[in-house]
Design an enzyme around this catalytic site. Sequence first.
Site, PDB file in Angstrom:
ATOM      1  N   THR A   1     -99.881   8.957 -54.957  1.00  0.00           N
ATOM      2  CA  THR A   1    -100.809   7.885 -54.619  1.00  0.00           C
ATOM      3  C   THR A   1    -100.897   6.850 -55.735  1.00  0.00           C
ATOM      4  O   THR A   1    -100.843   5.641 -55.487  1.00  0.00           O
ATOM      5  CB  THR A   1    -102.213   8.460 -54.318  1.00  0.00           C
ATOM      6  OG1 THR A   1    -102.139   9.292 -53.156  1.00  0.00           O
ATOM      7  CG2 THR A   1    -103.220   7.354 -54.082  1.00  0.00           C
TER       8      THR A   1
ATOM      9  N   SER B   1     -94.387  13.335 -56.114  1.00  0.00           N
ATOM     10  CA  SER B   1     -95.563  14.139 -56.454  1.00  0.00           C
ATOM     11  C   SER B   1     -95.122  15.586 -56.584  1.00  0.00           C
ATOM     12  O   SER B   1     -94.610  16.177 -55.632  1.00  0.00           O
ATOM     13  CB  SER B   1     -96.633  14.000 -55.368  1.00  0.00           C
ATOM     14  OG  SER B   1     -97.868  14.524 -55.789  1.00  0.00           O
ATOM     15  N   ALA B   2     -95.300  16.172 -57.762  1.00  0.00           N
ATOM     16  CA  ALA B   2     -94.707  17.473 -58.078  1.00  0.00           C
ATOM     17  C   ALA B   2     -95.175  18.602 -57.170  1.00  0.00           C
ATOM     18  O   ALA B   2     -94.419  19.539 -56.894  1.00  0.00           O
ATOM     19  CB  ALA B   2     -94.995  17.835 -59.537  1.00  0.00           C
ATOM     20  N   HIS B   3     -96.404  18.527 -56.692  1.00  0.00           N
ATOM     21  CA  HIS B   3     -96.927  19.660 -55.914  1.00  0.00           C
ATOM     22  C   HIS B   3     -96.318  19.752 -54.515  1.00  0.00           C
ATOM     23  O   HIS B   3     -96.565  20.710 -53.790  1.00  0.00           O
ATOM     24  CB  HIS B   3     -98.462  19.618 -55.847  1.00  0.00           C
ATOM     25  CG  HIS B   3     -99.030  18.569 -54.939  1.00  0.00           C
ATOM     26  ND1 HIS B   3     -99.565  18.877 -53.710  1.00  0.00           N
ATOM     27  CD2 HIS B   3     -99.178  17.242 -55.093  1.00  0.00           C
ATOM     28  CE1 HIS B   3    -100.012  17.772 -53.141  1.00  0.00           C
ATOM     29  NE2 HIS B   3     -99.786  16.761 -53.964  1.00  0.00           N
TER      30      HIS B   3
ATOM     31  N   ASN C   1     -94.810  12.043 -43.542  1.00  0.00           N
ATOM     32  CA  ASN C   1     -95.500  13.268 -43.934  1.00  0.00           C
ATOM     33  C   ASN C   1     -96.139  14.010 -42.771  1.00  0.00           C
ATOM     34  O   ASN C   1     -96.497  15.182 -42.900  1.00  0.00           O
ATOM     35  CB  ASN C   1     -96.582  12.957 -44.988  1.00  0.00           C
ATOM     36  CG  ASN C   1     -97.642  12.009 -44.478  1.00  0.00           C
ATOM     37  OD1 ASN C   1     -97.340  10.918 -44.007  1.00  0.00           O
ATOM     38  ND2 ASN C   1     -98.891  12.418 -44.568  1.00  0.00           N
TER      39      ASN C   1
ATOM     40  N   CYS D   1    -104.344  14.844 -46.762  1.00  0.00           N
ATOM     41  CA  CYS D   1    -104.787  13.918 -47.815  1.00  0.00           C
ATOM     42  C   CYS D   1    -106.002  13.109 -47.388  1.00  0.00           C
ATOM     43  O   CYS D   1    -106.547  12.342 -48.166  1.00  0.00           O
ATOM     44  CB  CYS D   1    -103.655  12.968 -48.200  1.00  0.00           C
ATOM     45  SG  CYS D   1    -102.201  13.814 -48.858  1.00  0.00           S
TER      46      CYS D   1
END
Length: 380
Positions: free
Chosen positions: A72, A200-202, A152, A328
Amino acid sequence: MKTIFLDNASTTPMYSEVISVMQQSMQENFGNPSSTHQFGRQAKSSIENARKNIAKHFNISSSQLVFTAGGTEADNLILINAVANLEVTRIITTKIEHHAVLHTVEHLQKENNIKILFVNVDEFGTVDLNHLEELLASSPEKTLVSLMMVNNEIGNILPVDEVSEICKKYNALFHSDTVQAIGHYKIDLQTTPIDFITASAHKFHGPKGVGFMYFKKGLGVKPMLHGGEQEKGARSSTENVHAILGMDKALEIGISNLDVDSKYISDLKEYFITQLKKLSDKITFNGLSLDLVKSSYTILNVRFPVENKMFLFNLDLAGIAVSGGSACQSGSNKGSHVLQAFLSDEDAKKTSVRFSFSKFTTKADLEYCIQKLKLILKID
């Protein structure tokens, strides 16, 4: 109670190796990377080594990566920078983008009087590339095109090579939110010249609260946050050293095992589709979810032949974690803006569920889910 996690598009469990790397860093690598003493230099060196490792996966220079707190922030930084520093006066996007993009362009329209144009999508959520070209050809204004690589919610894969060529033809900048793609697909930014991407790593078994943005050489980035000169002046704030190292490790593992993992997860998705079809011939699939080539192998968006506001709650009671709209949205009950953009009013009212898979998902997990769906749908 048995628990099944089928919400990997919202987040993923961390690899044990990532946890080990982060734990070791917390114990040994505690210096502030902006400090000039040996502890700071060690932390700074660790960050720069991670930056070089990550850059190699995309065939780019490490100087083109800026670490952020996630996708984001990265999307915001790119879009705001395009308007503030790159003379962009028009943004072309779709109504099925992540809110990190949609809400940001709405803000830019309100505060900076930027023109916002939306590319049409068809009944499957597919972006109309002919319409994109029409919009680009309609004005010589400096334009940024922002289209996500993998949606997504419905998993549709954007034909990025074609979009890149169209943008190049009309001298437009191309930003792609690649949060759902990185760690799951190979991306070579030399063969597919996208100007900006985000991560975004997660989303690929790394830690939460860390990500990065890439910018093409010559398209420098100025900060939204002020107060320091971190990240080459592009992002003020002390870097999250341990999370950056964890992200580096997660991406290394993901890329090195990509062929095996993608085949395994694709087979799971195909199996789940088969079982759902056996469950009821009235179950349908949103977007291109059913297509194992044109949609992400990690995402399946299913529309059930019922209107049941308790559907997700009942699955949760059965120990199964899934998502309706985007997770999200922080518990928002407004429904999915993505599905509303292309479904009929009647179909949009039906219960749609996003199931998303990872390498830690098992066939037994899916069999358990099917049995619980039978009970919820009251199928004998």
